[in-house]
Scaffold this motif. Sequence first.
Motif, PDB file in Angstrom:
ATOM      1  N   PRO A 176       6.176   1.873  -5.174  1.00 27.99           N
ATOM      2  CA  PRO A 176       6.833   2.765  -6.150  1.00 27.99           C
ATOM      3  C   PRO A 176       6.191   4.149  -6.107  1.00 27.99           C
ATOM      4  O   PRO A 176       5.032   4.308  -6.475  1.00 27.99           O
ATOM      5  N   THR A 177       6.930   5.131  -5.666  1.00 28.52           N
ATOM      6  CA  THR A 177       6.348   6.466  -5.468  1.00 28.52           C
ATOM      7  C   THR A 177       5.962   7.134  -6.784  1.00 28.52           C
ATOM      8  O   THR A 177       5.161   8.079  -6.780  1.00 28.52           O
ATOM      9  N   GLN A 178       6.490   6.649  -7.925  1.00 26.29           N
ATOM     10  CA  GLN A 178       6.107   7.260  -9.197  1.00 26.29           C
ATOM     11  C   GLN A 178       4.639   7.022  -9.528  1.00 26.29           C
ATOM     12  O   GLN A 178       4.056   7.735 -10.348  1.00 26.29           O
ATOM     13  N   LEU A 179       4.029   6.035  -8.868  1.00 24.27           N
ATOM     14  CA  LEU A 179       2.601   5.799  -9.087  1.00 24.27           C
ATOM     15  C   LEU A 179       1.757   6.951  -8.544  1.00 24.27           C
ATOM     16  O   LEU A 179       0.610   7.134  -8.963  1.00 24.27           O
ATOM     17  N   ASP A 180       2.318   7.722  -7.623  1.00 27.59           N
ATOM     18  CA  ASP A 180       1.569   8.851  -7.060  1.00 27.59           C
ATOM     19  C   ASP A 180       1.260   9.907  -8.121  1.00 27.59           C
ATOM     20  O   ASP A 180       0.346  10.716  -7.943  1.00 27.59           O
ATOM     21  N   GLN A 181       2.010   9.893  -9.238  1.00 23.97           N
ATOM     22  CA  GLN A 181       1.756  10.859 -10.296  1.00 23.97           C
ATOM     23  C   GLN A 181       0.437  10.593 -11.015  1.00 23.97           C
ATOM     24  O   GLN A 181      -0.032  11.434 -11.790  1.00 23.97           O
ATOM     25  N   LEU A 182      -0.165   9.433 -10.765  1.00 19.08           N
ATOM     26  CA  LEU A 182      -1.472   9.142 -11.343  1.00 19.08           C
ATOM     27  C   LEU A 182      -2.580   9.927 -10.658  1.00 19.08           C
ATOM     28  O   LEU A 182      -3.717   9.929 -11.131  1.00 19.08           O
ATOM     29  N   GLY A 183      -2.266  10.583  -9.549  1.00 19.96           N
ATOM     30  CA  GLY A 183      -3.261  11.379  -8.853  1.00 19.96           C
ATOM     31  C   GLY A 183      -4.403  10.529  -8.335  1.00 19.96           C
ATOM     32  O   GLY A 183      -4.188   9.508  -7.678  1.00 19.96           O
ATOM     33  N   ALA A 184      -5.632  10.935  -8.659  1.00 15.86           N
ATOM     34  CA  ALA A 184      -6.798  10.180  -8.201  1.00 15.86           C
ATOM     35  C   ALA A 184      -6.876   8.801  -8.844  1.00 15.86           C
ATOM     36  O   ALA A 184      -7.577   7.920  -8.357  1.00 15.86           O
ATOM     37  N   GLY A 185      -6.130   8.586  -9.929  1.00 19.36           N
ATOM     38  CA  GLY A 185      -6.115   7.282 -10.579  1.00 19.36           C
ATOM     39  C   GLY A 185      -5.085   6.333 -10.012  1.00 19.36           C
ATOM     40  O   GLY A 185      -4.894   5.236 -10.535  1.00 19.36           O
TER      41      GLY A 185
ATOM     42  N   ILE B 125       0.847  -1.193   0.000  1.00 21.35           N
ATOM     43  CA  ILE B 125       0.000   0.000   0.000  1.00 21.35           C
ATOM     44  C   ILE B 125       0.882   1.244   0.000  1.00 21.35           C
ATOM     45  O   ILE B 125       2.071   1.177   0.331  1.00 21.35           O
ATOM     46  N   PRO B 126       0.341   2.395  -0.382  1.00 20.07           N
ATOM     47  CA  PRO B 126       1.130   3.636  -0.357  1.00 20.07           C
ATOM     48  C   PRO B 126       1.719   3.882   1.032  1.00 20.07           C
ATOM     49  O   PRO B 126       1.049   3.720   2.051  1.00 20.07           O
ATOM     50  N   GLY B 127       2.984   4.235   1.043  1.00 17.83           N
ATOM     51  CA  GLY B 127       3.686   4.439   2.299  1.00 17.83           C
ATOM     52  C   GLY B 127       4.588   3.281   2.671  1.00 17.83           C
ATOM     53  O   GLY B 127       5.517   3.463   3.465  1.00 17.83           O
ATOM     54  N   ASP B 128       4.338   2.092   2.117  1.00 13.12           N
ATOM     55  CA  ASP B 128       5.230   0.958   2.362  1.00 13.12           C
ATOM     56  C   ASP B 128       6.574   1.198   1.685  1.00 13.12           C
ATOM     57  O   ASP B 128       6.668   1.925   0.685  1.00 13.12           O
ATOM     58  N   SER B 129       7.613   0.543   2.209  1.00 11.92           N
ATOM     59  CA  SER B 129       8.943   0.719   1.642  1.00 11.92           C
ATOM     60  C   SER B 129       9.033   0.190   0.215  1.00 11.92           C
ATOM     61  O   SER B 129       9.889   0.631  -0.562  1.00 11.92           O
ATOM     62  N   GLU B 130       8.156  -0.760  -0.163  1.00 14.80           N
ATOM     63  CA  GLU B 130       8.204  -1.333  -1.503  1.00 14.80           C
ATOM     64  C   GLU B 130       7.286  -0.605  -2.480  1.00 14.80           C
ATOM     65  O   GLU B 130       7.245  -0.941  -3.662  1.00 14.80           O
TER      66      GLU B 130
ATOM     67  N   PRO C 160      -3.521   3.444  -7.881  1.00 17.31           N
ATOM     68  CA  PRO C 160      -4.139   2.250  -7.292  1.00 17.31           C
ATOM     69  C   PRO C 160      -4.183   2.355  -5.769  1.00 17.31           C
ATOM     70  O   PRO C 160      -3.296   2.942  -5.149  1.00 17.31           O
ATOM     71  N   LEU C 161      -5.227   1.791  -5.174  1.00 14.96           N
ATOM     72  CA  LEU C 161      -5.361   1.834  -3.719  1.00 14.96           C
ATOM     73  C   LEU C 161      -4.368   0.898  -3.053  1.00 14.96           C
ATOM     74  O   LEU C 161      -3.937   1.138  -1.918  1.00 14.96           O
ATOM     75  N   ALA C 162      -3.985  -0.156  -3.752  1.00 17.01           N
ATOM     76  CA  ALA C 162      -3.023  -1.128  -3.230  1.00 17.01           C
ATOM     77  C   ALA C 162      -2.577  -2.001  -4.394  1.00 17.01           C
ATOM     78  O   ALA C 162      -3.201  -2.007  -5.458  1.00 17.01           O
ATOM     79  N   LEU C 163      -1.498  -2.726  -4.204  1.00 18.22           N
ATOM     80  CA  LEU C 163      -0.993  -3.652  -5.211  1.00 18.22           C
ATOM     81  C   LEU C 163      -0.674  -4.990  -4.550  1.00 18.22           C
ATOM     82  O   LEU C 163      -0.083  -5.042  -3.469  1.00 18.22           O
ATOM     83  N   TRP C 164      -1.065  -6.059  -5.231  1.00 18.14           N
ATOM     84  CA  TRP C 164      -0.677  -7.398  -4.823  1.00 18.14           C
ATOM     85  C   TRP C 164       0.566  -7.774  -5.618  1.00 18.14           C
ATOM     86  O   TRP C 164       0.622  -7.553  -6.831  1.00 18.14           O
ATOM     87  N   ALA C 165       1.552  -8.326  -4.949  1.00 21.36           N
ATOM     88  CA  ALA C 165       2.818  -8.664  -5.610  1.00 21.36           C
ATOM     89  C   ALA C 165       3.196 -10.105  -5.282  1.00 21.36           C
ATOM     90  O   ALA C 165       3.015 -10.581  -4.157  1.00 21.36           O
ATOM     91  N   HIS C 166       3.705 -10.778  -6.289  1.00 26.50           N
ATOM     92  CA  HIS C 166       4.184 -12.155  -6.115  1.00 26.50           C
ATOM     93  C   HIS C 166       5.530 -12.275  -6.822  1.00 26.50           C
ATOM     94  O   HIS C 166       5.623 -12.054  -8.029  1.00 26.50           O
ATOM     95  N   GLY C 167       6.561 -12.594  -6.091  1.00 21.43           N
ATOM     96  CA  GLY C 167       7.885 -12.729  -6.670  1.00 21.43           C
ATOM     97  C   GLY C 167       8.959 -12.334  -5.690  1.00 21.43           C
ATOM     98  O   GLY C 167       8.691 -11.788  -4.616  1.00 21.43           O
TER      99      GLY C 167
END
Length: 394
Positions: free
Chosen positions: A78-87, A71-76, A89-96
């Motif tokens: 990617p802060t560049q996603l914040d440039q999407l503004g209101a678009g 989720i936003p604020g976690d160390s993993e 993602p609320l969270a990301l699921w990651a496997h790997g």
Amino acid sequence: MGRLVDQYGAQQAVRVIRARALPPEFTAREAEQERPPDLAARLNTWYARLAASNPAADVEAGKRSAARLIIPGDSEWPTQLDQLGAGRPLALWAHGTADLRFSCLKSVAVVGARAATSYGSHVAAEFGVGLSESGWTVVSGGAFGVDGAAHKGALAAGAPTVVVLACGVDICYPSSHEALFAAVGQQGVLISECPPGVHPTRARFLIRNRLIAALSRGTVVVEAALRSGALNTASHALTLTRHLGAVPGPITSSMSAGCHRLLRERKAVCVTSPEDMIELVGVLGDDLTPQVRAPAVPRDRLNESTKRVLDAVPTRGGAGPASIAVAAGVGLDTALSALGGLAAAGYVERSTKGWRLRKQQTAYRKALDSATLEPPLAPEPDPAEVPPFPEDFL
């Protein structure tokens, strides 16, 4: 939904949806949008989906598939996603095994047609290998064609790669990419904003394209028809003011028509190699494409006046030194000196009518003489027997 969460936070947004009552100030602000949404319909949809959701089961399913929630604020994150503004993602699921944020610090999105031609697949694989060997992570959608070839190229180079899915990370789509996704899980990371168990839809493919563009410093479109999801990704890249490259293809191929349109409309930069793309997205002065020079020929070593004399020597017949000097625009002494050096180097020869260019026998002519059994032309002199070219002519 993004604007609601940005304004009130995720927890308060859930309470608002459960109460089925949006705050008046939020409703008034949404009414000022250029295309105001039907808030009553949206609220009813969110309420129905919230009632059917089971977050605890999603987390448990993620654990079973070795997936983690970012989720936003976690160390993993990617802060560049914040440039999407209101678009965003609320969270990301990651496997790997790869760290998502670290992998995307230097990354390039390689996208293109699912029904790629052999040319497109070959170019995508070359970009995957070349970018990875230079320390850049390949980001793509894991689909058939260009996406799969780019991921395979990155894996072949021993580098991590990021697959952005339009379904849950525990769903293998396309199913024939099971081995590819397993390899990515061991060497890179698969991500999705859909919870585990969610299957892909046409809309989700278009929605996830914004993530591919946002995660990368730039996007390169390898092949794309005029109606292509890759062009949708390119549009997101332009909206985010990210670098956009396009690979040209045969003008007879409909699978390259989208790339050619991007180039014609000057929306994309023409790239023909991984080095070109690295120069486009890299650091100014550090990531430059090596200059490709034309093959050097012995004539390149001649000084300017000698080149002019050589250009003035006729191919047939002959010409005297004075005529050559006038045609070359040099003095007679310079012409005489140059002709002597050119003769010693085997460029010109003296005939009964004056100076002329010496006939050069080519490999093609040798093969033709052998095939037709015609008498061969005079052989070229052995380089060991030709006097060295005087240094003052170089």
